[in-house]
Design a protein around this motif. Structure first.
Motif, PDB file in Angstrom:
ATOM      1  N   ARG A 187       4.518  -1.944  -7.746  1.00  0.00           N
ATOM      2  CA  ARG A 187       3.733  -2.297  -6.555  1.00  0.00           C
ATOM      3  C   ARG A 187       3.521  -1.079  -5.666  1.00  0.00           C
ATOM      4  N   LYS A 188       4.556  -0.254  -5.511  1.00  0.00           N
ATOM      5  CA  LYS A 188       4.474   0.935  -4.658  1.00  0.00           C
ATOM      6  C   LYS A 188       3.477   1.945  -5.217  1.00  0.00           C
ATOM      7  N   ILE A 189       3.489   2.132  -6.532  1.00  0.00           N
ATOM      8  CA  ILE A 189       2.557   3.067  -7.165  1.00  0.00           C
ATOM      9  C   ILE A 189       1.119   2.588  -6.974  1.00  0.00           C
ATOM     10  N   ALA A 190       0.880   1.298  -7.211  1.00  0.00           N
ATOM     11  CA  ALA A 190      -0.473   0.757  -7.043  1.00  0.00           C
ATOM     12  C   ALA A 190      -0.931   0.876  -5.594  1.00  0.00           C
ATOM     13  N   ASN A 240     -11.580  -3.773  -1.600  1.00  0.00           N
ATOM     14  CA  ASN A 240     -10.433  -2.915  -1.330  1.00  0.00           C
ATOM     15  C   ASN A 240     -10.096  -2.960   0.161  1.00  0.00           C
ATOM     16  N   GLY A 241      -8.871  -3.337   0.477  1.00  0.00           N
ATOM     17  CA  GLY A 241      -8.432  -3.389   1.863  1.00  0.00           C
ATOM     18  C   GLY A 241      -7.253  -4.323   2.016  1.00  0.00           C
ATOM     19  N   ALA A 242      -6.594  -4.246   3.158  1.00  0.00           N
ATOM     20  CA  ALA A 242      -5.483  -5.155   3.433  1.00  0.00           C
ATOM     21  C   ALA A 242      -5.995  -6.588   3.510  1.00  0.00           C
ATOM     22  N   GLU A 276      -4.187   1.942  -0.834  1.00  0.00           N
ATOM     23  CA  GLU A 276      -3.980   1.816   0.607  1.00  0.00           C
ATOM     24  C   GLU A 276      -4.898   2.767   1.364  1.00  0.00           C
ATOM     25  N   GLU A 277      -5.454   2.286   2.461  1.00  0.00           N
ATOM     26  CA  GLU A 277      -6.340   3.118   3.275  1.00  0.00           C
ATOM     27  C   GLU A 277      -5.536   4.240   3.929  1.00  0.00           C
ATOM     28  N   LYS A 278      -6.079   5.448   3.860  1.00  0.00           N
ATOM     29  CA  LYS A 278      -5.410   6.619   4.430  1.00  0.00           C
ATOM     30  C   LYS A 278      -6.387   7.388   5.303  1.00  0.00           C
ATOM     31  N   GLN A 279      -5.845   8.287   6.096  1.00  0.00           N
ATOM     32  CA  GLN A 279      -6.696   9.184   6.867  1.00  0.00           C
ATOM     33  C   GLN A 279      -7.376  10.134   5.900  1.00  0.00           C
ATOM     34  N   GLU A 280      -8.716  10.119   5.911  1.00  0.00           N
ATOM     35  CA  GLU A 280      -9.464  10.933   4.976  1.00  0.00           C
ATOM     36  C   GLU A 280      -9.637  12.354   5.502  1.00  0.00           C
ATOM     37  N   PRO A 326      -1.400  -4.134  -4.387  1.00  0.00           N
ATOM     38  CA  PRO A 326      -1.644  -4.251  -2.948  1.00  0.00           C
ATOM     39  C   PRO A 326      -2.955  -3.575  -2.558  1.00  0.00           C
ATOM     40  N   TYR A 327      -3.622  -4.148  -1.586  1.00  0.00           N
ATOM     41  CA  TYR A 327      -4.907  -3.671  -1.072  1.00  0.00           C
ATOM     42  C   TYR A 327      -6.052  -3.907  -2.063  1.00  0.00           C
ATOM     43  N   LEU A 328      -5.742  -4.572  -3.163  1.00  0.00           N
ATOM     44  CA  LEU A 328      -6.748  -5.111  -4.080  1.00  0.00           C
ATOM     45  C   LEU A 328      -6.214  -6.458  -4.557  1.00  0.00           C
TER      46      LEU A 328
END
Length: 280
Positions: A249-252, A92-94, A257-261, A146-148
């Protein structure tokens, strides 16, 4: 005595499939790169069911892994009735932030190993009056993720490959099924390095590995081609066809996508140590 060979059998869905086959009195040939868990699983299944259970520690990223597996299993080929290509992993990641070699590793295991094992063992399976091949895919195969990205693309390849192979095997003794699980409660996420917000979303839809394994084996012996366990996963395999790619794609992306936790580092670490969702 009939044997079943399962890759990625140390834990998770592979272990559950092995257990379901043992319930049906299949002796087991198990392989995984995780030596400690593979030994523990093999010993537990032997003790519980009293069947012959053999294990082979193997890294499927190596170029000759399928040939090694074929040679190791050779003494049991006349009784090998089931082959399960379960092993697989993702990251998982860009795309540009992940190492290229480790992303090649995803392709090595998810695509190359499945193809090589299928190619090596089809002649073995065809020797029997009836045999079964189960190749594990994923619900990520039905849309871009995206991101996977590499993982989902590898599973899209697997899905297309198996749909074609099913036709080629239609007049043979081999019954081919492909399994597309969604979020499953296993430790897949630890290797995939998924973030806490992804875990939180996925846990709403989790199935247990045992549920998936039971559905997979029932479907396999019924000769079902495409096995998608769970109503929500079935929807997930169909609905993307009816929406624009940009929307899907946007939903996935919002999930992976990595976010501020908001969680503390300690909370995140604790979450990852627990069994998380396996997006097979």
């Amino acid at each position: 005595m009939s044997y079943a060979l399962i890759t990625g059998a140390a834990k998770g869905i592979g272990k559950s499939i092995a257990t379901e086959l043992a319930k049906r009195n299949y002796s087991l040939l198990l392989t995984d790169f995780d030596e400690a868990n593979l030994i523990a699983t093999s010993e537990n299944l032997h003790r519980k069911f009293g069947l012959d259970v053999r294990y082979f520690v193997l890294d499927l990223t190596t170029s000759d892994a399928a040939a090694q597996l074929l040679a190791w299993s050779h003494p049991f080929h006349q009784q090998l009735k089931v082959v399960v290509n379960n092993a697989g992993y993702g990251l998982n990641g860009a795309f540009e932030t992940l190492g290229l070699e480790e992303q090649f590793g995803i392709i090595d295991v998810n695509i190359k190993a499945q193809l090589a094992i299928t190619h090596h063992f089809l002649p073995v399976l065809k020797q029997l009056k009836k045999s079964y091949l189960l190749n594990v895919c994923s619900t990520t195969a039905y849309q871009p993720v995206p991101y996977l990205a590499v993982y989902a693309a590898s599973k899209a390849f697997v899905l297309s490959f198996n749909k074609s192979l099913k036709h080629e095997l239609r007049n043979t003794r081999v019954s081919l099924s492909y399994l597309s699980p969604g979020a499953t409660d296993t430790a897949f996420v630890v290797r995939a390095r998924m973030k806490a917000h992804t875990l939180k979303t996925a846990t709403r839809f989790n199935m247990t590995a045992d549920e998936v394994g039971a559905i997979a084996v029932r479907g396999l012996f019924k000769g079902k081609e495409e096995i998608v366990p769970g109503f929500l996963n079935k929807l997930n395999s169909v609905l993307p066809k009816f929406f624009p790619v940009s929307f899907v794609r946007k939903i996935a992306a919002s999930i992976y996508e990595e976010k501020q936790e908001k969680e503390t580092a300690a909370t995140t670490t604790s979450s990852l140590k627990q069994a998380g969702p396996e997006i097979q």
